[in-house]
Design an enzyme around this catalytic site. Structure first.
Site, PDB file in Angstrom:
ATOM      1  N   GLN A  70      26.969 -18.652  17.786  1.00 42.31           N
ATOM      2  CA  GLN A  70      27.481 -19.935  17.273  1.00 42.31           C
ATOM      3  C   GLN A  70      26.351 -20.869  16.852  1.00 42.31           C
ATOM      4  O   GLN A  70      26.584 -21.852  16.150  1.00 42.31           O
ATOM      5  CB  GLN A  70      28.327 -20.642  18.339  1.00 42.31           C
ATOM      6  CG  GLN A  70      29.652 -19.964  18.618  1.00 42.31           C
ATOM      7  CD  GLN A  70      30.444 -20.762  19.631  1.00 42.31           C
ATOM      8  OE1 GLN A  70      30.218 -20.633  20.827  1.00 42.31           O
ATOM      9  NE2 GLN A  70      31.360 -21.591  19.161  1.00 42.31           N
ATOM     10  N   GLY A  94      31.651 -23.959  26.908  1.00 40.50           N
ATOM     11  CA  GLY A  94      30.952 -22.698  26.674  1.00 40.50           C
ATOM     12  C   GLY A  94      30.378 -22.641  25.276  1.00 40.50           C
ATOM     13  O   GLY A  94      30.926 -23.237  24.341  1.00 40.50           O
ATOM     14  N   CYS A  97      37.563 -23.870  20.305  1.00 35.60           N
ATOM     15  CA  CYS A  97      36.238 -23.325  20.009  1.00 35.60           C
ATOM     16  C   CYS A  97      35.423 -24.370  19.269  1.00 35.60           C
ATOM     17  O   CYS A  97      35.927 -25.037  18.367  1.00 35.60           O
ATOM     18  CB  CYS A  97      36.376 -22.075  19.149  1.00 35.60           C
ATOM     19  SG  CYS A  97      34.797 -21.285  18.807  1.00 35.60           S
ATOM     20  N   LEU A  98      34.151 -24.491  19.650  1.00 37.08           N
ATOM     21  CA  LEU A  98      33.272 -25.464  19.000  1.00 37.08           C
ATOM     22  C   LEU A  98      33.005 -25.096  17.539  1.00 37.08           C
ATOM     23  O   LEU A  98      32.538 -25.934  16.781  1.00 37.08           O
ATOM     24  CB  LEU A  98      31.947 -25.570  19.771  1.00 37.08           C
ATOM     25  CG  LEU A  98      32.082 -26.155  21.183  1.00 37.08           C
ATOM     26  CD1 LEU A  98      30.775 -26.014  21.945  1.00 37.08           C
ATOM     27  CD2 LEU A  98      32.520 -27.617  21.124  1.00 37.08           C
ATOM     28  N   HIS A 133      36.384 -15.594  26.209  1.00 32.62           N
ATOM     29  CA  HIS A 133      36.231 -16.126  24.843  1.00 32.62           C
ATOM     30  C   HIS A 133      34.783 -15.964  24.358  1.00 32.62           C
ATOM     31  O   HIS A 133      34.544 -15.542  23.220  1.00 32.62           O
ATOM     32  CB  HIS A 133      36.648 -17.610  24.876  1.00 32.62           C
ATOM     33  CG  HIS A 133      36.463 -18.365  23.603  1.00 32.62           C
ATOM     34  ND1 HIS A 133      37.519 -18.850  22.856  1.00 32.62           N
ATOM     35  CD2 HIS A 133      35.344 -18.763  22.947  1.00 32.62           C
ATOM     36  CE1 HIS A 133      37.056 -19.490  21.790  1.00 32.62           C
ATOM     37  NE2 HIS A 133      35.732 -19.460  21.822  1.00 32.62           N
ATOM     38  N   GLU A 134      33.829 -16.274  25.228  1.00 30.27           N
ATOM     39  CA  GLU A 134      32.413 -16.216  24.816  1.00 30.27           C
ATOM     40  C   GLU A 134      31.950 -14.770  24.628  1.00 30.27           C
ATOM     41  O   GLU A 134      31.196 -14.475  23.693  1.00 30.27           O
ATOM     42  CB  GLU A 134      31.514 -16.921  25.839  1.00 30.27           C
ATOM     43  CG  GLU A 134      31.851 -18.387  26.124  1.00 30.27           C
ATOM     44  CD  GLU A 134      31.998 -19.261  24.893  1.00 30.27           C
ATOM     45  OE1 GLU A 134      31.376 -18.960  23.859  1.00 30.27           O
ATOM     46  OE2 GLU A 134      32.774 -20.238  24.947  1.00 30.27           O
ATOM     47  N   HIS A 163      32.989 -13.650  21.362  1.00 30.13           N
ATOM     48  CA  HIS A 163      32.055 -14.114  20.321  1.00 30.13           C
ATOM     49  C   HIS A 163      30.913 -13.121  20.136  1.00 30.13           C
ATOM     50  O   HIS A 163      30.552 -12.780  19.010  1.00 30.13           O
ATOM     51  CB  HIS A 163      31.427 -15.460  20.720  1.00 30.13           C
ATOM     52  CG  HIS A 163      32.198 -16.664  20.261  1.00 30.13           C
ATOM     53  ND1 HIS A 163      32.542 -16.878  18.948  1.00 30.13           N
ATOM     54  CD2 HIS A 163      32.646 -17.752  20.948  1.00 30.13           C
ATOM     55  CE1 HIS A 163      33.200 -18.034  18.845  1.00 30.13           C
ATOM     56  NE2 HIS A 163      33.280 -18.584  20.056  1.00 30.13           N
TER      57      HIS A 163
HETATM   58 CO    CO Z   1      34.193 -20.273  20.699  1.00 25.65          CO
END
Ligand code: CO
Length: 168
Positions: free
Chosen positions: A48, A43, A92-93, A135-136, A139
């Protein structure tokens, strides 16, 4: 387009609703998919990659462990969440290689969103894909998953991330 890392201030921004389902939006979505595919993540939220709009994409994990076709979510909203919790580790990226469980994640969620042409759709996800959706959307509300960990896991994750950052 590059993935920013925690604690970049854009990761604490509440993102704006999308009103225009135009070629500019399509370009952002196409670029986000390229960025996501170059990672091991499933995701990616728009903030991000420094785009402060309510957009995220997900390549859902399928039963056999492979990744499904990308799903694009514009102005997403969770309209139903199970009381049963997932209890899965997440990462998380924007803080690579740090994994910890957020206790409150539902095992199943139903999300309503628009696609790239502005058409509304509703879809239900379970397990890791449901965790990803939650999670997204966090964000897009400027919430980073570290802040939702219990105290012990948060301390551990923050410490591990600090040492990870020093490496790069
Ligand atoms: Co993330």
């Amino acid at each position: 387009m590059q993935i920013i890392q925690w604690p970049h201030p854009f990761l604490s921004e509440v993102c704006n609703e999308v009103d225009n389902f135009n070629s500019e939006l399509h370009q952002i979505l196409d670029d986000m998919l390229k960025v996501l595919k170059a990672t091991k993540g499933i995701g990616l939220a728009a903030n991000q990659v420094s785009v402060l709009f309510r957009i995220f994409i997900m390549t859902p994990k399928l039963e056999d462990g492979s990744l499904g076709d990308v799903i694009e979510f514009i102005n997403p909203e969770i309209i139903e969440a199970s009381s049963e919790k997932a209890g899965l580790n997440e990462g998380c990226l924007s803080a690579p290689n740090i994994y910890a469980p957020v206790q409150e994640r539902s095992e199943q969620v139903t999300v309503r969103a628009k696609d790239r042409n502005g058409n509304e759709f509703t879809q239900t996800f379970t397990g890791i894909n449901a965790v990803c959706v939650q999670h997204e959307i966090d964000h897009l509300d400027g919430i980073f998953f570290f802040s939702k960990l219990n105290r012990q896991n948060r301390r551990q994750a923050q410490r591990a991330w600090e040492s990870e950052r020093r490496k790069s």
